[in-house]
Design an enzyme around this catalytic site. Structure first.
Site, mmCIF file in Angstrom:
data_model
loop_
_atom_site.group_PDB
_atom_site.id
_atom_site.type_symbol
_atom_site.label_atom_id
_atom_site.label_comp_id
_atom_site.label_asym_id
_atom_site.label_seq_id
_atom_site.Cartn_x
_atom_site.Cartn_y
_atom_site.Cartn_z
ATOM 1 N N PRO A 173 -6.985 12.705 31.718
ATOM 2 C CA PRO A 173 -5.715 12.435 32.495
ATOM 3 C C PRO A 173 -5.431 10.951 32.508
ATOM 4 C CG PRO A 173 -7.525 13.760 33.728
ATOM 5 C CD PRO A 173 -8.226 13.511 32.413
ATOM 6 N N GLU A 204 -16.405 16.178 36.482
ATOM 7 C CA GLU A 204 -15.571 15.129 37.018
ATOM 8 C C GLU A 204 -15.003 13.955 35.685
ATOM 9 O OE1 GLU A 204 -13.893 14.591 39.874
ATOM 10 O OE2 GLU A 204 -14.505 16.334 40.332
ATOM 11 N N ARG A 240 1.436 23.341 13.608
ATOM 12 C CA ARG A 240 2.994 23.803 13.177
ATOM 13 C C ARG A 240 3.728 22.843 12.339
ATOM 14 N NH1 ARG A 240 7.074 22.868 16.331
ATOM 15 N NH2 ARG A 240 8.224 25.169 16.206
HETATM 16 N N1 SAM Z 1 -11.675 13.407 37.542
HETATM 17 C C1 SAM Z 1 -10.906 13.380 36.515
HETATM 18 C C2 SAM Z 1 -9.606 12.615 37.037
HETATM 19 O O1 SAM Z 1 -9.159 12.601 38.097
HETATM 20 O O2 SAM Z 1 -8.821 11.740 35.952
HETATM 21 C C3 SAM Z 1 -10.553 14.766 36.200
HETATM 22 C C4 SAM Z 1 -11.534 15.443 35.165
HETATM 23 S S1 SAM Z 1 -11.000 17.016 34.754
HETATM 24 C C5 SAM Z 1 -11.366 18.019 36.138
HETATM 25 C C6 SAM Z 1 -12.212 17.384 33.746
HETATM 26 C C7 SAM Z 1 -11.886 17.491 32.177
HETATM 27 O O3 SAM Z 1 -10.471 17.890 31.992
HETATM 28 C C8 SAM Z 1 -11.356 15.835 31.598
HETATM 29 O O4 SAM Z 1 -12.565 15.123 31.444
HETATM 30 C C9 SAM Z 1 -10.340 15.963 30.496
HETATM 31 O O5 SAM Z 1 -11.161 16.057 29.525
HETATM 32 C C10 SAM Z 1 -9.806 17.411 30.974
HETATM 33 N N2 SAM Z 1 -8.523 17.137 31.286
HETATM 34 C C11 SAM Z 1 -7.912 17.154 32.782
HETATM 35 N N3 SAM Z 1 -6.680 17.089 32.873
HETATM 36 C C12 SAM Z 1 -6.345 16.670 31.671
HETATM 37 C C13 SAM Z 1 -4.980 16.098 30.959
HETATM 38 N N4 SAM Z 1 -3.895 16.243 32.099
HETATM 39 N N5 SAM Z 1 -4.829 15.607 29.662
HETATM 40 C C14 SAM Z 1 -5.948 15.817 29.089
HETATM 41 N N6 SAM Z 1 -7.239 16.345 29.382
HETATM 42 C C15 SAM Z 1 -7.181 16.545 30.647
#
Ligand code: SAM
Length: 220
Positions: free
Chosen positions: A89, A116, A153
């Protein structure tokens, strides 16, 4: 042939989406190869541990650097010119322009987080960090799938009509697709715009362009 490698704790996540429609055809016709790499296979301790608690305290667990970095190295060993993308994120927003940019490469490796997220030091081993948008998914797998689908695509020969991709939303920056209509001409009192039935291609093109601009402004 374009290669895609996915570093994940859940390789089975990709089975169903890659076995239907456009991705399935692209794989079957040899335009793209998709390999999943199980990050846990690179954990060297007897419990195959891939996560640990954060220094400084706080909730949840983090992806440990050793197995993740070892999996990135394995991906680079297989495809030395691969472009490694961490899904997070905190990354830059993934866009249609980025998808197009990826099609110019020989392939990509998508690194999926869980828990996390990643130990920060892992960022030093990837080429780029990308986010799907301003929301938090439970894992990187749905994000990796979106990136992969958007790239596949756009690869040459994947779409039946190459024009479709050129005319899609965002191909021109900030401009959405125009409204489309198919049969019937009248549906529950709603008529297809007259101009689309006129056969006047110059007028149709003008109308479509105006609609695309109107819609893009409204949603900006
Ligand atoms: N603690 C992190 C934060 O608040 O930024 C969120 C971790 S999330 C629960 C677990 C994983 O999901 C991340 O390491 C990432 O690989 C993926 N992920 C979650 N949201 C994402 C997004 N908006 N874009 C890309 N990957 C995402």
């Amino acid at each position: 042939m374009f290669h895609a490698q996915i570093l994940t704790l859940f390789p089975e996540f990709f089975d169903s989406p890659l076995s239907c429609s456009i991705p399935k055809r692209a794989i079957q016709s040899g335009i793209v190869t998709v390999d999943t790499i199980q990050i846990r296979d690179f954990a060297t301790d007897k419990h195959h541990k891939v996560d640990d608690s954060p220094y400084g305290g706080g909730p949840g667990m983090l992806m440990k650097p050793e197995p993740v970095v070892a999996s990135i190295r394995a991906a680079r060993d297989k495809h030395p010119d691969t472009h490694v993308v961490m899904l997070t994120p905190s990354g830059a927003r993934f866009t249609q322009a980025k998808a197009l940019e990826f099609t110019e490469k020989s392939g990509i490796t998508l690194l999926c987080g869980r828990y996390e997220g990643f130990d920060e030091r892992i960022c030093d081993y990837v080429d780029e960090e990308l986010s799907l948008g301003d929301y938090v998914l439970s894992g990187g797998e749905p994000a990796a799938l979106c990136v992969l689908d958007a790239v596949i695509r756009l690869l040459p020969e994947v779409l039946g009509s190459p024009e479709s991709a050129v005319l899609d939303s965002f191909t021109e920056e900030g401009i959405l697709d125009w409204p489309h209509y198919t049969r019937p001409e009248l549906f529950e009192g709603k008529a297809v715009p007259e101009v689309l039935l006129s056969g006047n291609h110059a007028e149709i093109e003008k109308w479509r362009r105006a609609q695309a601009i109107k819609r893009s402004k409204k949603r900006a």
